[in-house]
Design a protein around this motif. Sequence first.
Motif, PDB file in Angstrom:
ATOM      1  N   VAL A  33       0.835  -1.204   0.000  1.00 54.19           N
ATOM      2  CA  VAL A  33       0.000   0.000   0.000  1.00 54.19           C
ATOM      3  C   VAL A  33       0.873   1.258   0.000  1.00 54.19           C
ATOM      4  CG1 VAL A  33      -1.692   1.325   1.319  1.00 54.19           C
ATOM      5  CG2 VAL A  33      -1.959  -1.149   1.072  1.00 54.19           C
ATOM      6  N   ILE A  77      -1.899  -3.781  -8.378  1.00 59.22           N
ATOM      7  CA  ILE A  77      -3.358  -3.879  -8.468  1.00 59.22           C
ATOM      8  C   ILE A  77      -3.731  -5.190  -9.148  1.00 59.22           C
ATOM      9  CG2 ILE A  77      -5.450  -2.807  -9.382  1.00 59.22           C
ATOM     10  CD1 ILE A  77      -3.950  -0.152  -9.410  1.00 59.22           C
ATOM     11  N   CYS A  90      -9.564  -6.119  -9.543  1.00 56.65           N
ATOM     12  CA  CYS A  90      -9.714  -5.225  -8.389  1.00 56.65           C
ATOM     13  C   CYS A  90     -10.950  -4.344  -8.528  1.00 56.65           C
ATOM     14  CB  CYS A  90      -8.455  -4.355  -8.262  1.00 56.65           C
ATOM     15  SG  CYS A  90      -8.489  -3.198  -6.868  1.00 56.65           S
ATOM     16  N   TYR A 138     -12.400  -0.719  -6.988  1.00 55.48           N
ATOM     17  CA  TYR A 138     -11.945   0.473  -6.277  1.00 55.48           C
ATOM     18  C   TYR A 138     -13.094   1.470  -6.168  1.00 55.48           C
ATOM     19  CZ  TYR A 138      -9.158   4.591  -5.139  1.00 55.48           C
ATOM     20  OH  TYR A 138      -8.658   5.712  -4.528  1.00 55.48           O
ATOM     21  N   TYR A 173      -7.936  -0.997   2.257  1.00 52.63           N
ATOM     22  CA  TYR A 173      -7.498  -1.867   1.178  1.00 52.63           C
ATOM     23  C   TYR A 173      -7.513  -3.317   1.649  1.00 52.63           C
ATOM     24  CZ  TYR A 173      -5.757   2.496  -0.776  1.00 52.63           C
ATOM     25  OH  TYR A 173      -5.669   3.777  -1.254  1.00 52.63           O
ATOM     26  N   ARG A 174      -7.994  -4.184   0.757  1.00 46.17           N
ATOM     27  CA  ARG A 174      -7.897  -5.621   1.009  1.00 46.17           C
ATOM     28  C   ARG A 174      -6.972  -6.211  -0.038  1.00 46.17           C
ATOM     29  NH1 ARG A 174     -10.001  -8.930   4.273  1.00 46.17           N
ATOM     30  NH2 ARG A 174     -11.584  -7.451   4.966  1.00 46.17           N
ATOM     31  N   LEU A 175      -6.061  -7.067   0.409  1.00 50.44           N
ATOM     32  CA  LEU A 175      -5.076  -7.645  -0.497  1.00 50.44           C
ATOM     33  C   LEU A 175      -5.153  -9.159  -0.482  1.00 50.44           C
ATOM     34  CD1 LEU A 175      -3.678  -4.966   1.056  1.00 50.44           C
ATOM     35  CD2 LEU A 175      -1.914  -5.449  -0.627  1.00 50.44           C
ATOM     36  N   GLN A 193      -1.373  -8.362  -3.972  1.00 47.72           N
ATOM     37  CA  GLN A 193      -1.944  -7.312  -4.794  1.00 47.72           C
ATOM     38  C   GLN A 193      -3.226  -6.801  -4.155  1.00 47.72           C
ATOM     39  OE1 GLN A 193      -2.311  -9.278  -8.673  1.00 47.72           O
ATOM     40  NE2 GLN A 193      -0.561  -8.087  -9.397  1.00 47.72           N
ATOM     41  N   ILE A 194      -3.559  -5.562  -4.471  1.00 57.18           N
ATOM     42  CA  ILE A 194      -4.786  -4.943  -3.964  1.00 57.18           C
ATOM     43  C   ILE A 194      -5.966  -5.482  -4.766  1.00 57.18           C
ATOM     44  CG2 ILE A 194      -6.020  -2.767  -3.653  1.00 57.18           C
ATOM     45  CD1 ILE A 194      -3.230  -1.406  -3.496  1.00 57.18           C
ATOM     46  N   GLY A 254     -10.379  -1.564  -2.820  1.00 63.24           N
ATOM     47  CA  GLY A 254      -9.993  -0.323  -2.167  1.00 63.24           C
ATOM     48  C   GLY A 254     -11.187   0.601  -2.032  1.00 63.24           C
TER      49      GLY A 254
END
Length: 221
Positions: free
Chosen positions: A80, A99, A103, A105, A172-174, A182-183, A186
């Motif tokens: 992050v 990313i 993803c 966002y 953020y969740r990864l 990776q994200i 978000g």
Amino acid sequence: MIHTFSISSSPAANLKTNLHAYTPTITISTNTNFLVDNCTRKITSPQIKKWVIQSSDNPTVVITSPPDDAAILESASSVVRKFYQGINRRDLVSVETLIAENCVYEDLIFPRPFVGRQAILEFFMKFIDAISTDLQFAIDDISEEDTSAIGVTWHLEWKGKTFPFSKGCSFYRLEVVNGQRQIVYGRDSVEPAIKPGETALVAIRGVAWLLQKFPNLADWL
């Protein structure tokens, strides 16, 4: 990640000190008099270096399972941080690898989320094209404990000075994708330029009253 070391009776001249520098806690096992017989203890890599140097009058330390630096996952908070650093440098090439392809966002000033890496990169391209390079994200606080969920508070700075109405809070969740964190999700919540104060509470109370009187209105939410 666990690595086991053993002790052999080689001359001191053969002492190997070219150990890789890495951070995870590892385990050393031995049944010689150099340490307590049949003991196992956890030590960190700086201690290993010190131990090897101080053991010049003792048997050689042999790595039986060398560390694989490529297999060490980067922390979620580090990913992050790199995300914000890439935006500050206007370096979307470095941001792209952080990313996930699918993803999602959400920037809460927009009506709909941005879905997919390409859509998110296009949004940030418009963002950095719209602002000066002198405007930078500055992280105030970031969570370090969780390996998959990261909370961040931040603000914008103009040439090192706090920009007005620029405080924000992000989540953020990864996930690990192809061996890299990776994200995958978000969400940004940004300080509003107009602050209604207690008026917002009145508005919330009014909407709640309407929903209680006319439950069918909930279908419009």
